[in-house]
Design an enzyme around this catalytic site. Structure first.
Site, PDB file in Angstrom:
ATOM      1  N   SER A   1       0.876  -1.176   0.000  1.00  0.00           N
ATOM      2  CA  SER A   1       0.000   0.000   0.000  1.00  0.00           C
ATOM      3  C   SER A   1       0.909   1.220   0.000  1.00  0.00           C
ATOM      4  O   SER A   1       2.064   1.137   0.437  1.00  0.00           O
ATOM      5  CB  SER A   1      -0.934  -0.009   1.210  1.00  0.00           C
TER       6      SER A   1
ATOM      7  N   GLU B   1       1.295   5.439   0.815  1.00  0.00           N
ATOM      8  CA  GLU B   1       0.721   6.603   1.521  1.00  0.00           C
ATOM      9  C   GLU B   1       1.164   7.885   0.836  1.00  0.00           C
ATOM     10  O   GLU B   1       2.340   8.061   0.524  1.00  0.00           O
ATOM     11  CB  GLU B   1       1.190   6.573   2.988  1.00  0.00           C
TER      12      GLU B   1
ATOM     13  N   ASP C   1      -1.834  14.420  16.253  1.00  0.00           N
ATOM     14  CA  ASP C   1      -0.944  15.153  17.169  1.00  0.00           C
ATOM     15  C   ASP C   1      -1.685  16.339  17.748  1.00  0.00           C
ATOM     16  O   ASP C   1      -2.529  16.943  17.078  1.00  0.00           O
ATOM     17  CB  ASP C   1       0.300  15.633  16.415  1.00  0.00           C
TER      18      ASP C   1
ATOM     19  N   PHE D   1      11.904  13.874  11.225  1.00  0.00           N
ATOM     20  CA  PHE D   1      10.654  13.117  11.439  1.00  0.00           C
ATOM     21  C   PHE D   1      10.852  12.130  12.579  1.00  0.00           C
ATOM     22  O   PHE D   1      10.015  11.979  13.458  1.00  0.00           O
ATOM     23  CB  PHE D   1      10.310  12.250  10.221  1.00  0.00           C
TER      24      PHE D   1
ATOM     25  N   HIS E   1       3.671  -1.190   3.820  1.00  0.00           N
ATOM     26  CA  HIS E   1       3.037   0.119   3.631  1.00  0.00           C
ATOM     27  C   HIS E   1       4.170   1.123   3.392  1.00  0.00           C
ATOM     28  O   HIS E   1       5.039   1.289   4.249  1.00  0.00           O
ATOM     29  CB  HIS E   1       2.236   0.493   4.895  1.00  0.00           C
TER      30      HIS E   1
HETATM   31  P1  FAD Z   1      -2.843   6.279  19.455  1.00  0.00           P
HETATM   32  O1  FAD Z   1      -2.873   4.869  19.065  1.00  0.00           O
HETATM   33  O2  FAD Z   1      -4.116   6.933  19.782  1.00  0.00           O
HETATM   34  O3  FAD Z   1      -1.886   6.488  20.682  1.00  0.00           O
HETATM   35  C1  FAD Z   1      -0.505   6.154  20.617  1.00  0.00           C
HETATM   36  C2  FAD Z   1       0.021   5.959  22.010  1.00  0.00           C
HETATM   37  O4  FAD Z   1      -0.028   7.163  22.756  1.00  0.00           O
HETATM   38  C3  FAD Z   1      -0.753   4.938  22.804  1.00  0.00           C
HETATM   39  O5  FAD Z   1       0.111   4.137  23.537  1.00  0.00           O
HETATM   40  C4  FAD Z   1      -1.534   5.739  23.765  1.00  0.00           C
HETATM   41  O6  FAD Z   1      -1.749   5.017  24.943  1.00  0.00           O
HETATM   42  C5  FAD Z   1      -0.660   6.916  23.993  1.00  0.00           C
HETATM   43  N1  FAD Z   1      -1.491   8.044  24.317  1.00  0.00           N
HETATM   44  C6  FAD Z   1      -2.444   8.554  23.536  1.00  0.00           C
HETATM   45  N2  FAD Z   1      -2.997   9.620  24.139  1.00  0.00           N
HETATM   46  C7  FAD Z   1      -2.377   9.762  25.331  1.00  0.00           C
HETATM   47  C8  FAD Z   1      -2.484  10.658  26.400  1.00  0.00           C
HETATM   48  N3  FAD Z   1      -3.382  11.650  26.392  1.00  0.00           N
HETATM   49  N4  FAD Z   1      -1.661  10.506  27.459  1.00  0.00           N
HETATM   50  C9  FAD Z   1      -0.753   9.510  27.480  1.00  0.00           C
HETATM   51  N5  FAD Z   1      -0.591   8.622  26.487  1.00  0.00           N
HETATM   52  C10 FAD Z   1      -1.392   8.737  25.441  1.00  0.00           C
HETATM   53  N6  FAD Z   1      -1.115  12.162  11.989  1.00  0.00           N
HETATM   54  C11 FAD Z   1      -1.915  13.072  11.351  1.00  0.00           C
HETATM   55  O7  FAD Z   1      -2.121  14.180  11.867  1.00  0.00           O
HETATM   56  N7  FAD Z   1      -2.493  12.784  10.147  1.00  0.00           N
HETATM   57  C12 FAD Z   1      -2.310  11.567   9.532  1.00  0.00           C
HETATM   58  O8  FAD Z   1      -2.847  11.341   8.456  1.00  0.00           O
HETATM   59  C13 FAD Z   1      -1.479  10.598  10.172  1.00  0.00           C
HETATM   60  N8  FAD Z   1      -1.285   9.372   9.629  1.00  0.00           N
HETATM   61  C14 FAD Z   1      -0.535   8.445  10.296  1.00  0.00           C
HETATM   62  C15 FAD Z   1      -0.381   7.158   9.738  1.00  0.00           C
HETATM   63  C16 FAD Z   1       0.384   6.196  10.383  1.00  0.00           C
HETATM   64  C17 FAD Z   1       0.511   4.820   9.750  1.00  0.00           C
HETATM   65  C18 FAD Z   1       1.039   6.502  11.613  1.00  0.00           C
HETATM   66  C19 FAD Z   1       1.899   5.472  12.308  1.00  0.00           C
HETATM   67  C20 FAD Z   1       0.889   7.765  12.186  1.00  0.00           C
HETATM   68  C21 FAD Z   1       0.105   8.741  11.545  1.00  0.00           C
HETATM   69  N9  FAD Z   1      -0.087  10.023  12.090  1.00  0.00           N
HETATM   70  C22 FAD Z   1      -0.891  10.940  11.433  1.00  0.00           C
HETATM   71  C23 FAD Z   1       0.564  10.416  13.351  1.00  0.00           C
HETATM   72  C24 FAD Z   1      -0.364  10.244  14.570  1.00  0.00           C
HETATM   73  O9  FAD Z   1      -1.504  11.045  14.443  1.00  0.00           O
HETATM   74  C25 FAD Z   1       0.417  10.664  15.814  1.00  0.00           C
HETATM   75  O10 FAD Z   1       1.456   9.772  16.077  1.00  0.00           O
HETATM   76  C26 FAD Z   1      -0.434  10.881  17.058  1.00  0.00           C
HETATM   77  O11 FAD Z   1       0.370  11.507  18.065  1.00  0.00           O
HETATM   78  C27 FAD Z   1      -0.976   9.623  17.684  1.00  0.00           C
HETATM   79  O12 FAD Z   1      -2.120   9.182  17.062  1.00  0.00           O
HETATM   80  P2  FAD Z   1      -2.339   7.588  16.892  1.00  0.00           P
HETATM   81  O13 FAD Z   1      -3.736   7.335  16.493  1.00  0.00           O
HETATM   82  O14 FAD Z   1      -1.272   7.072  16.020  1.00  0.00           O
HETATM   83  O15 FAD Z   1      -2.030   7.077  18.351  1.00  0.00           O
END
Ligand code: FAD
Length: 306
Positions: A25, A27, A119, A229, A279
């Site tokens: 895939s 991105e 983020d 990054f 990916h």
């Molecule tokens: P989550 O799975 O929600 O959390 C990651 C970890 O952080 C978990 O262990 C969780 O327990 C911990 N955590 C979460 N919240 C808290 C908190 N409040 N206090 C303490 N611990 C916490 N970002 C974008 O903006 N746009 C995108 O399109 C995008 N695409 C992505 C695609 C991939 C494949 C990846 C790996 C990352 C991408 N990101 C993107 C980055 C991502 O949004 C950030 O890393 C963000 O900080 C975490 O979101 P998540 O859903 O990955 O993490």
């Protein structure tokens, strides 16, 4: 004792028997300017014949690219035979706002969303607080998408732990919550040391998580940018990698050859160790990704059929 020659024979055998099972895939990020739009569509045009399982389009920090993500995804749907996956985050929007985005995608024919927390609006590393009335985290968002439509939901995974996470176990608990809410695939943050990925995979499987954990591969088009990054997202940059790019800041052509060699070494080792799905973080550039896919045995669909 296994000789290097025997190991090479085993590797070649593993690769050729995996060739028909490799799935990729790609991105992309939504373009900001007309020039970037041309670059993106050149890349999509070059990579599309490799018949990826899906192509995903990121959602800018804080939802800043909402319209551009949507436009890009819709154009992929209307102008190509590719299956798009739209990234979506919880940042800066109420549940109602996000539900509107989800229903807009579903109405447009999108059948796959990559659900992320995103983020914080102050940037990576600043404290995260859910938007008042918003989805509180990625697991909550996965649940919201699954309630809205019966579509595929992928999520992120972090072989080296997300920087916000106190421990790897807490990170894996979050992955489990996302899977329990309905996620059926995770793509990892990029990494350069394959052992880290396999150690993480063992822990994920030991936790009872069975969905594919697809390695995210970042071909290093620009070492300085990749290092930045990596620093922001908690991925480690091995010293050997820095050494390989040392002294090449002004030598684009050699950098590209080194980048291809580094990525080839990484993905071929993953194949030798049983990985079939990848990916690619394309950075909207096709050439390195195309070359690596070629090494993986992928050929443009029309030629393969001929
Ligand atoms: P989550 O799975 O929600 O959390 C990651 C970890 O952080 C978990 O262990 C969780 O327990 C911990 N955590 C979460 N919240 C808290 C908190 N409040 N206090 C303490 N611990 C916490 N970002 C974008 O903006 N746009 C995108 O399109 C995008 N695409 C992505 C695609 C991939 C494949 C990846 C790996 C990352 C991408 N990101 C993107 C980055 C991502 O949004 C950030 O890393 C963000 O900080 C975490 O979101 P998540 O859903 O990955 O993490």
């Amino acid at each position: 004792m296994t000789t290097p020659e025997a190991r090479t024979r085993v590797s070649r055998h593993a690769r050729s028997s995996a060739a028909g099972r490799i799935r990729v895939s790609f991105e992309f990020f939504p373009p900001q300017t007309a020039e970037m739009e041309v670059t993106l569509w050149d890349a999509i045009g070059r990579l599309a014949p490799l018949a990826p399982l899906f192509v995903s389009v990121t959602y800018g920090a804080g939802g800043s690219t909402r319209e551009r993500t949507h436009t890009t995804v819709k154009r992929i749907l209307s102008e190509t035979a590719l299956t798009p996956a739209a990234h979506l985050t919880c940042i800066g929007a109420t549940r109602e706002d996000i539900d509107t985005v989800i229903s807009g995608y579903v109405a447009a024919g999108v059948r796959h969303i990559v659900a992320l927390r995103g983020d914080p609006q102050g940037g990576a590393g600043t404290p995260y607080a859910p938007h008042p009335g918003g989805y509180i985290n990625a697991a909550d968002l996965v649940g919201g998408i699954k309630r809205a439509a019966d579509i595929e939901v992928s999520v992120s995974a972090y072989p080296e732990k997300h920087p916000d996470s106190p421990t790897v176990e807490a990170d894996i608990d979050m992955l489990k919550a996302k899977v329990d809410a309905g996620a059926s695939r995770a793509m990892t943050q990029f990494f350069f040391d394959n052992d880290l990925y396999f150690r993480y995979l063992d822990r994920v499987r030991a936790r009872g998580i069975q969905i594919p954990i697809v390695p995210g591969i970042l071909p290093v088009q620009n070492f300085k940018q990749a290092r930045n990054f990596a620093a922001r997202c908690g991925a480690s940059m091995p010293a050997w990698l820095a050494e390989r790019f040392e002294g090449l800041d002004d030598d684009v052509a050699t950098r590209k050859l080194i980048a291809a060699a580094v990525a080839a070494e990484q993905v071929l080792d993953l194949v030798d160790r049983g990985v079939t799905d990848f990916h690619f973080y394309t950075m909207n550039r096709a050439d390195l990704v195309f070359a690596i896919c070629h090494l993986l045995g992928l050929r443009p669909a029309a030629k393969a059929a001929a």
